[in-house]
Scaffold this motif. Structure first.
Motif, PDB file in Angstrom:
ATOM      1  N   HIS A 276      52.330  55.132  26.687  1.00 34.56           N
ATOM      2  CA  HIS A 276      53.438  56.060  26.917  1.00 34.56           C
ATOM      3  C   HIS A 276      52.965  57.507  26.859  1.00 34.56           C
ATOM      4  N   LYS A 277      51.718  57.735  27.237  1.00 38.03           N
ATOM      5  CA  LYS A 277      51.142  59.075  27.214  1.00 38.03           C
ATOM      6  C   LYS A 277      50.555  59.389  28.587  1.00 38.03           C
ATOM      7  N   PRO A 278      50.364  60.691  28.893  1.00 29.94           N
ATOM      8  CA  PRO A 278      49.883  61.063  30.222  1.00 29.94           C
ATOM      9  C   PRO A 278      48.544  60.428  30.598  1.00 29.94           C
ATOM     10  N   ASP A 279      47.615  60.342  29.625  1.00 23.83           N
ATOM     11  CA  ASP A 279      46.292  59.820  29.939  1.00 23.83           C
ATOM     12  C   ASP A 279      46.078  58.456  29.289  1.00 23.83           C
ATOM     13  N   GLU A 280      46.951  57.516  29.614  1.00 23.27           N
ATOM     14  CA  GLU A 280      46.837  56.157  29.092  1.00 23.27           C
ATOM     15  C   GLU A 280      45.574  55.497  29.635  1.00 23.27           C
ATOM     16  N   PHE A 281      44.860  54.780  28.770  1.00 23.32           N
ATOM     17  CA  PHE A 281      43.648  54.118  29.212  1.00 23.32           C
ATOM     18  C   PHE A 281      43.410  52.854  28.400  1.00 23.32           C
ATOM     19  N   ILE A 282      42.474  52.052  28.896  1.00 21.59           N
ATOM     20  CA  ILE A 282      41.984  50.881  28.172  1.00 21.59           C
ATOM     21  C   ILE A 282      40.469  50.852  28.326  1.00 21.59           C
ATOM     22  N   GLU A 283      39.789  50.394  27.301  1.00 24.45           N
ATOM     23  CA  GLU A 283      38.337  50.267  27.362  1.00 24.45           C
ATOM     24  C   GLU A 283      37.957  49.039  28.201  1.00 24.45           C
ATOM     25  N   THR A 284      36.971  49.217  29.068  1.00 24.53           N
ATOM     26  CA  THR A 284      36.521  48.113  29.922  1.00 24.53           C
ATOM     27  C   THR A 284      36.094  46.912  29.088  1.00 24.53           C
ATOM     28  N   ALA A 285      35.368  47.157  27.999  1.00 25.52           N
ATOM     29  CA  ALA A 285      34.877  46.057  27.168  1.00 25.52           C
ATOM     30  C   ALA A 285      36.021  45.283  26.540  1.00 25.52           C
ATOM     31  N   GLU A 286      37.091  45.979  26.165  1.00 26.99           N
ATOM     32  CA  GLU A 286      38.211  45.279  25.546  1.00 26.99           C
ATOM     33  C   GLU A 286      38.973  44.451  26.571  1.00 26.99           C
ATOM     34  N   LEU A 287      39.071  44.949  27.780  1.00 24.66           N
ATOM     35  CA  LEU A 287      39.710  44.192  28.855  1.00 24.66           C
ATOM     36  C   LEU A 287      38.945  42.908  29.117  1.00 24.66           C
ATOM     37  N   GLU A 288      37.629  43.006  29.201  1.00 23.55           N
ATOM     38  CA  GLU A 288      36.806  41.830  29.431  1.00 23.55           C
ATOM     39  C   GLU A 288      36.845  40.881  28.242  1.00 23.55           C
ATOM     40  N   ALA A 289      36.919  41.437  27.029  1.00 24.70           N
ATOM     41  CA  ALA A 289      37.004  40.591  25.832  1.00 24.70           C
ATOM     42  C   ALA A 289      38.310  39.817  25.799  1.00 24.70           C
ATOM     43  N   CYS A 290      39.381  40.412  26.312  1.00 22.45           N
ATOM     44  CA  CYS A 290      40.656  39.700  26.361  1.00 22.45           C
ATOM     45  C   CYS A 290      40.563  38.535  27.328  1.00 22.45           C
ATOM     46  N   GLN A 291      39.945  38.738  28.492  1.00 27.67           N
ATOM     47  CA  GLN A 291      39.759  37.631  29.431  1.00 27.67           C
ATOM     48  C   GLN A 291      38.981  36.505  28.769  1.00 27.67           C
ATOM     49  N   GLN A 292      37.919  36.838  28.049  1.00 28.58           N
ATOM     50  CA  GLN A 292      37.114  35.824  27.378  1.00 28.58           C
ATOM     51  C   GLN A 292      37.922  35.082  26.317  1.00 28.58           C
ATOM     52  N   MET A 293      38.775  35.816  25.593  1.00 25.96           N
ATOM     53  CA  MET A 293      39.625  35.176  24.590  1.00 25.96           C
ATOM     54  C   MET A 293      40.556  34.160  25.237  1.00 25.96           C
ATOM     55  N   LEU A 294      41.160  34.546  26.360  1.00 21.25           N
ATOM     56  CA  LEU A 294      42.073  33.641  27.044  1.00 21.25           C
ATOM     57  C   LEU A 294      41.326  32.453  27.646  1.00 21.25           C
ATOM     58  N   GLU A 295      40.102  32.664  28.070  1.00 23.55           N
ATOM     59  CA  GLU A 295      39.315  31.547  28.591  1.00 23.55           C
ATOM     60  C   GLU A 295      38.926  30.567  27.482  1.00 23.55           C
ATOM     61  N   ARG A 296      38.781  31.062  26.260  1.00 28.33           N
ATOM     62  CA  ARG A 296      38.546  30.142  25.143  1.00 28.33           C
ATOM     63  C   ARG A 296      39.776  29.277  24.905  1.00 28.33           C
ATOM     64  N   LEU A 297      40.955  29.875  25.131  1.00 28.80           N
ATOM     65  CA  LEU A 297      42.180  29.081  25.021  1.00 28.80           C
ATOM     66  C   LEU A 297      42.256  28.054  26.138  1.00 28.80           C
ATOM     67  N   THR A 298      42.008  28.470  27.371  1.00 29.32           N
ATOM     68  CA  THR A 298      42.136  27.542  28.494  1.00 29.32           C
ATOM     69  C   THR A 298      41.132  26.396  28.387  1.00 29.32           C
ATOM     70  N   ALA A 299      39.960  26.639  27.795  1.00 28.62           N
ATOM     71  CA  ALA A 299      38.963  25.595  27.639  1.00 28.62           C
ATOM     72  C   ALA A 299      39.496  24.455  26.770  1.00 28.62           C
ATOM     73  N   ARG A 300      40.418  24.761  25.846  1.00 29.72           N
ATOM     74  CA  ARG A 300      41.006  23.748  24.996  1.00 29.72           C
ATOM     75  C   ARG A 300      41.999  22.879  25.758  1.00 29.72           C
ATOM     76  N   LEU A 301      42.488  23.382  26.876  1.00 28.20           N
ATOM     77  CA  LEU A 301      43.542  22.685  27.627  1.00 28.20           C
ATOM     78  C   LEU A 301      42.982  21.744  28.686  1.00 28.20           C
ATOM     79  N   VAL A 302      41.693  21.852  28.960  1.00 27.40           N
ATOM     80  CA  VAL A 302      41.077  21.073  30.029  1.00 27.40           C
ATOM     81  C   VAL A 302      40.848  19.628  29.570  1.00 27.40           C
ATOM     82  N   ALA A 303      41.144  18.699  30.441  1.00 26.49           N
ATOM     83  CA  ALA A 303      40.969  17.275  30.121  1.00 26.49           C
ATOM     84  C   ALA A 303      39.504  16.916  29.963  1.00 26.49           C
TER      85      ALA A 303
END
Length: 374
Positions: free
Chosen positions: A347-374
């Motif tokens: 909610h600020k003029p120069d909102e940003f996200i760190e590239t490493a944190e974005l990629e780390a979130c994808q990796q976290m979600l992929e650890r979840l999806t790996a549990r769902l695979v048969a």
């Protein structure tokens, strides 16, 4: 597309809260369907906004929901130094409206679908995309009400509001209301012939101030800061000139409630005072602008323990801001907050996200999806 490219595309959609969202919703739907998801479009009552609910895997088996909102706050700050709807990379930072809140999480949700290509899921992964969260969680309730016909009761919902990828187990609930008082105008030299709307509403706001003070005495919950429910008057508008009796006055109030306290009940003394004004000749209106419940998930719950395994971090007990997580919990679905980015950058003029944190979130979600695979 990688996660940064997806974020770039999402930021380019000016999906401002309270405006039509078919463009961003259509792009997300197409992307999810190209990756094998079954997508249901859930129009809201406004007619120009939709929620999306996408499923990969067997919908009749309990699975997990990844949930985020598509809308962003308006770019109305005069200090804006960037084109907020064009992602800009500066060093390790990715700038743009919604980068943290919360298109970064949406990008990670979509990016993790690549890891499921050609795989069979024994448990489903659901992706929930809501609208108008920034207006008080207006879109999500319509989607959540449809879940029983879309899937088996999920094991949990991960709401990706910016938390630095540390799970959060509780947040306060919130209700916001608008009070309107209409009186009778006239010249200020003859107040006996008019009805001063500002004077009348000021008396009601006195009750609001007294109520706010009383809340500090409890009930208390030490996991929150402050540890009690709160109430504040946010805006007051009325009057035209000092020599004209004001015939209209409005005020916006909000209550934030600790777990176990109903936000609208905090505001009830103010509503009761307002409803007595017609006895004096005034017209009044009480409009609920937003209303969502608190969320409280035990740290020993299965979902909280799962997030510790996925993130490697202990969960935070609570935050004082609100999210859609309380709506999922109210529907009987365990919910927790965990997403990339920092709430302090939103909610600020120069909102940003760190590239490493974005990629780390994808990796976290992929650890979840790996549990769902048969």
């Amino acid at each position: 597309m990688n996660v940064v490219e997806i974020l770039d595309r999402l930021i380019a959609f000016p999906s401002v809260v309270g405006t039509p969202n078919h463009e961003i919703a259509g792009w997300i739907r197409e992307y999810a369907e190209q990756h094998g998801a079954t997508v249901t479009v859930l129009p809201g009552p406004e007619g120009d906004r939709v929620n999306l609910f996408a499923t990969l895997g067997p919908a009749d088996v309990p699975g997990y929901i990844l949930s985020g909102h598509m809308d962003v706050v308006p770019p109305n700050d005069p200090t804006n130094s960037r084109d907020l709807f064009r992602m800009q990379r500066v060093g390790t930072r990715l700038y743009g409206r919604g980068a943290s809140d919360m298109k970064g999480y949406l990008a990670a949700m979509l990016a993790c679908l690549d890891s499921l290509r050609g795989k069979t899921l024994k448990q489903p992964l659901h992706l929930a995309f809501s609208y108008d969260e920034e207006a008080g969680c207006r879109g999500a309730p319509h989607m959540i009400s449809r879940l029983p016909e879309l899937c088996a009761r999920p094991l949990g919902a991960i709401i990706g509001e910016p938390s630095g990828l540390q799970a959060i187990c509780a947040h306060k609930g919130k209700a916001a209301v608008r009070l309107t008082v209409r009186g009778r105008t006239g010249h200020s030299s003859r107040p006996d012939q008019g009805l001063n709307a500002i004077h009348a509403l000021t008396e009601v706001l006195g009750t609001a101030v007294q109520t706010a003070r009383s809340l500090t005495a409890g009930p208390l919950d030490p996991v929150f800061e402050p540890p009690y429910s709160t109430l504040q008057v946010g805006t007051v508008r009325g009057g035209q000139s000092v020599n004209i009796i004001p015939d209209l006055c409005t005020a916006d109030l909000e209550a934030r409630a600790i777990a176990g306290v109903v936000p609208l009940e905090i505001l009830e003394p103010i509503r009761q005072h307002l409803t007595r004004l017609p006895e004096q000749g005034y017209e009044v209106d009480w409009t609920v602008l937003s209303n969502y419940p608190s969320m409280s998930l035990p740290q020993e719950s299965d979902l909280a323990r799962l997030m510790v395994e996925l993130t490697g971090l202990p969960p935070l007990a609570a935050v004082s801001y609100g999210t859609e997580a309380g709506l999922f919990q109210a529907a009987g679905i365990d919910a927790i907050i965990c997403g990339p980015g920092d709430i302090a950058h939103t909610h600020k003029p120069d909102e940003f996200i760190e590239t490493a944190e974005l990629e780390a979130c994808q990796q976290m979600l992929e650890r979840l999806t790996a549990r769902l695979v048969a």
